[in-house]
Design an enzyme around this catalytic site. Structure first.
Site, PDB file in Angstrom:
ATOM      1  N   HIS A  63       0.687  -1.092  -0.060  1.00  0.00           N
ATOM      2  CA  HIS A  63       0.034  -0.004  -0.005  1.00  0.00           C
ATOM      3  C   HIS A  63       0.826   1.359   0.020  1.00  0.00           C
ATOM      4  O   HIS A  63       2.078   1.260   0.516  1.00  0.00           O
ATOM      5  CB  HIS A  63      -0.860   0.026   1.232  1.00  0.00           C
ATOM      6  N   LYS A  73       5.667   6.962   6.806  1.00  0.00           N
ATOM      7  CA  LYS A  73       5.120   6.222   7.801  1.00  0.00           C
ATOM      8  C   LYS A  73       5.904   5.804   8.774  1.00  0.00           C
ATOM      9  O   LYS A  73       7.309   5.366   8.457  1.00  0.00           O
ATOM     10  CB  LYS A  73       4.304   4.741   6.961  1.00  0.00           C
ATOM     11  N   TYR A 133       0.559   2.422  12.827  1.00  0.00           N
ATOM     12  CA  TYR A 133       1.068   3.253  12.048  1.00  0.00           C
ATOM     13  C   TYR A 133       0.917   4.754  11.993  1.00  0.00           C
ATOM     14  O   TYR A 133      -0.131   5.070  12.596  1.00  0.00           O
ATOM     15  CB  TYR A 133       0.262   3.216  10.529  1.00  0.00           C
ATOM     16  N   ASP A 169      -6.442  -5.879  -2.225  1.00  0.00           N
ATOM     17  CA  ASP A 169      -5.000  -6.280  -2.394  1.00  0.00           C
ATOM     18  C   ASP A 169      -4.708  -7.231  -3.694  1.00  0.00           C
ATOM     19  O   ASP A 169      -3.930  -6.884  -4.323  1.00  0.00           O
ATOM     20  CB  ASP A 169      -4.394  -6.747  -1.043  1.00  0.00           C
TER      21      ASP A 169
END
Length: 185
Positions: A63, A73, A133, A169
């Protein structure tokens, strides 16, 4: 020393090893220290924090968000263990299209710093894994993208099992068909 930064083979991506304080009560870990991040010219403004809970054999990714909502991130495993992967999507980068994997776990307390221009995913190797995250931009569904988890040669620890992957995904384009908006500077 507050935190140790370890360069990965992918420019701008780091493993951060925080100090872990342990005693009979358990452990205490500092996951962010603004002064240290500023010293190494890392992102210090995080505007959103999320976490995922995954069962063993779950594979999430790969992603990222595209500009203008791309983000850095800061990722760590609060519980359990994962094999985490990042892929360099920055056109012109000496490591464009290359990936690296890392074990993140509650035991090693490693933190992965992923700059903008990288795809990210992970595979849960423990019975349950909680991944946290910190993101430098707000989630923007219209800018959310991915590349197929099996299209860049990552050696996931799947073995004899079939990974549990979302339909979303599975539907991502393979890396070979992805036109990257990220430019290496």
């Amino acid at each position: 020393m507050k935190m140790k930064l370890i360069e990965t083979k992918l420019t701008g991506c780091y493993i951060i090893q925080p100090r872990v304080f342990q005693d009979e009560r358990g452990s205490f870990v500092k996951t962010f220290h603004q002064e240290t991040f500023e010293k190494y010219k890392l992102e210090t403004k995080y505007v959103e924090e999320v976490y995922s809970i995954s069962h063993q054999n779950v594979l999430r990714g790969l992603h990222f968000q595209i500009p203008p909502h791309d983000h850095t991130k800061l990722v760590y495993c609060l519980f359990g263990r994962v094999i985490d992967a990042v892929v360099d999507l920055r056109v012109g980068s000496p490591t464009y299209g290359q990936y690296e994997t890392f074990e993140l776990s509650q035991e090693n307390a490693h933190i992965l710093y992923i700059p903008t221009g990288f795809a990210h995913g992970f595979y849960a190797t423990s019975e349950k894994a909680i991944l946290v995250y910190n993101l430098s931009s707000i989630y923007a569904p219209n800018h959310d993208r991915g590349v197929r988890w099996d299209s860049v040669g990552i050696s996931w620890p799947i073995g004899e099992t079939n990974p549990i992957i979302s339909e979303r995904d599975r539907a991502f384009l393979p890396f070979s068909e992805f036109e990257s908006p990220f430019i290496y500077e």
